[in-house]
Design a protein around this motif. Structure first.
Motif: not given
Length: 460
Positions: A198-203, A435-438, A443-446
């Motif tokens: 959830v945080f990842y896009p904001f980060d 949203y969570w799945c995306v 994030y997992a890829r990173e």
């Protein structure tokens, strides 16, 4: 079956300070660790869990009371009582099918290890109640829509998905967690890490701001502002600030400052006990696996407290409290008064791992994340109250709603539990799920790319 369920529930109800060290001792003996070494490490781990629980309880009692006083001074009434995670756990264990979740988690873990779909042995079996909670909510939401048999099947399907994702989250996060904690061979398999998605896009947006994309961990802060970045000084200043806002007298304000200073100073000391306990066990498991599975490393999955020595986590936890109260007042539709969950580790730990301990980004992300927890806590209140009354697991006064303001992995839990309402035309849970799945995918890829890059550098 009832006899088996009674035995499993009895063992799990011993609590994390007893159950998790017991599991670690058994794991140590399986990998040929000497009993005296394994027993010593297991007892030390139990001491660490108790110490961390005592400190968190101490903080909730001190700072939580101040936070409640602040809310009372505003005159605003929030009708839903915050029962904390213990309320959720009690309701979960009252589910008739709860005992089946333990063998399900162990079985899936073994199958995935054998098939090489995970490298994580999830020793955090005590927190199996988190899967029970999700399944229990799925049944409650889906039964009126799909019927009891279908909802029960779906409940265990969602629980299975959560078990798999916890192992996957442990795998992909291990490298970064090891760099942050310095503890080799250990990862976190708690579902709270799901909130990183959830945080990842904001980060990603925050990283584009130059001042926020520089090292800003506790060590960096100490080098820049000196004594004012020391744990005990930060704790004292924050405690005094809370006391002033709560309207306490001078003596109580100073005492709250000392109490907060005590907590922040002791957290890193307790965390060292986790390292002391886990290092010999993880090394024994690694040596055992290297002898039998050439080139393969296994990780031990645990609850979050072994990361509790991070000053960044506790600084952010305390700073997030006033913003949690502000959100509770201004968030449209919120009816829950944050109290038992005011020390919201499930909000901060995902931000800690995601930002690699960047304190400024952690604080900003925590402020952004609070509304998700309050929204989900409010949405779950009628269901948790009904389940509590039906199972008689908790005493609830008449016409009173109860929930939790810090439900772990709130978006995943809400989306996977309520998504069945899309059949009736309510699509908010479905949108949250997408949203969570995306977020989780990218994030997992990173994390995988980072692990691969670090491995390549080690081999040079």
């Amino acid at each position: 079956m009832d006899f088996l369920g009674t035995i499993i529930n009895y063992i799990l109800n011993l609590g994390a300070p007893v159950f998790v060290p017991f599991i670690m001792l058994i794991a140590g003996l399986i990998v040929r660790m000497r009993f005296r070494d394994g027993a010593s490490a297991a007892i030390t781990l139990g001491v660490a869990f108790v110490g961390m629980s005592m400190l968190i309880g101490f903080m909730v009692g001190a700072i939580g009371s101040a936070a409640q006083t602040m809310m009372e001074r505003t005159g605003i009434e929030l009708s839903i009582v915050d029962g904390g995670w213990t309320t959720m756990a009690n309701v979960s264990w009252a589910w008739p099918y709860a005992f089946l979740m333990f063998p399900l988690q162990v079985g899936i873990n073994i199958i995935m290890l054998v098939l090489k779909k995970t490298d994580t042995f999830n020793a955090d079996l005590w927190n199996v109640w988190g899967k029970i909670f999700t399944a229990f909510i799925v049944v409650a939401v889906a039964t009126p829509i799909l019927g009891s048999i279908t909802s029960l099947i779906l409940a265990f399907a969602v629980a299975t998905l959560q078990i798999i994702l916890e192992l996957n989250s442990g795998d992909i996060s291990q490298n970064r967690i090891e760099k942050l904690t310095g503890i080799p061979g250990v990862t976190c398999t708690h579902r709270m890490l799901f909130f990183s998605a959830v945080f990842y896009p904001f980060d990603l947006l925050l990283r584009k701001i130059p001042v926020l994309n520089k090292p800003m961990d506790a060590a960096t802060l100490r080098s820049r502002i000196g004594i004012f970045a020391e744990n005990h000084v930060i704790g004292f200043l924050l405690g005094v600030t809370f006391g002033v806002i709560a309207g306490y007298d001078v003596a109580t304000i100073l005492m709250l400052g000392v109490q907060a200073a005590t907590a922040l100073m002791l957290f890193p000391m307790i965390s060292k006990l986790f390292m002391q306990a886990l290092s010999p066990i993880s090394e024994a498991i690694s040596d055992y696996m290297n002898k039998r599975f050439a080139g393969r490393k296994l990780f031990v999955g645990l609850d979050w407290p072994f990361m509790g020595g991070s000053s960044e986590i506790w600084f952010t936890v305390i700073v997030a409290i006033p913003f949690t109260l502000i959100w509770a007042v201004i968030l449209p539709g919120n009816k829950i008064l944050p109290f038992a969950g005011i020390i919201n580790v499930a909000l901060v730990v995902p931000a800690y791992i995601l930002t690699k301990g960047n304190t400024l980004r952690m604080v900003i992300l925590s402020i952004i994340g609070v509304p998700f927890f309050l929204f989900v806590g409010t949405q779950f209140a009628p269901i948790i109250t009904d389940l509590g009354l039906a199972t008689k697991a908790i005493d609830i006064p008449a016409n009173q709603l109860i929930s939790n303001s810090s439900i772990d992995a709130p978006i995943f839990t809400y989306a996977s539990s309520f998504i069945w309402q899309s059949i009736q035309g309510y699509f908010v849970p479905l949108l949250f799920a997408l949203y969570w799945c995306v977020g989780y995918f990218f994030y997992a890829r990173e994390l995988r790319m980072e692990t691969k890059h670090d491995a390549q550098n080690e081999n040079k």
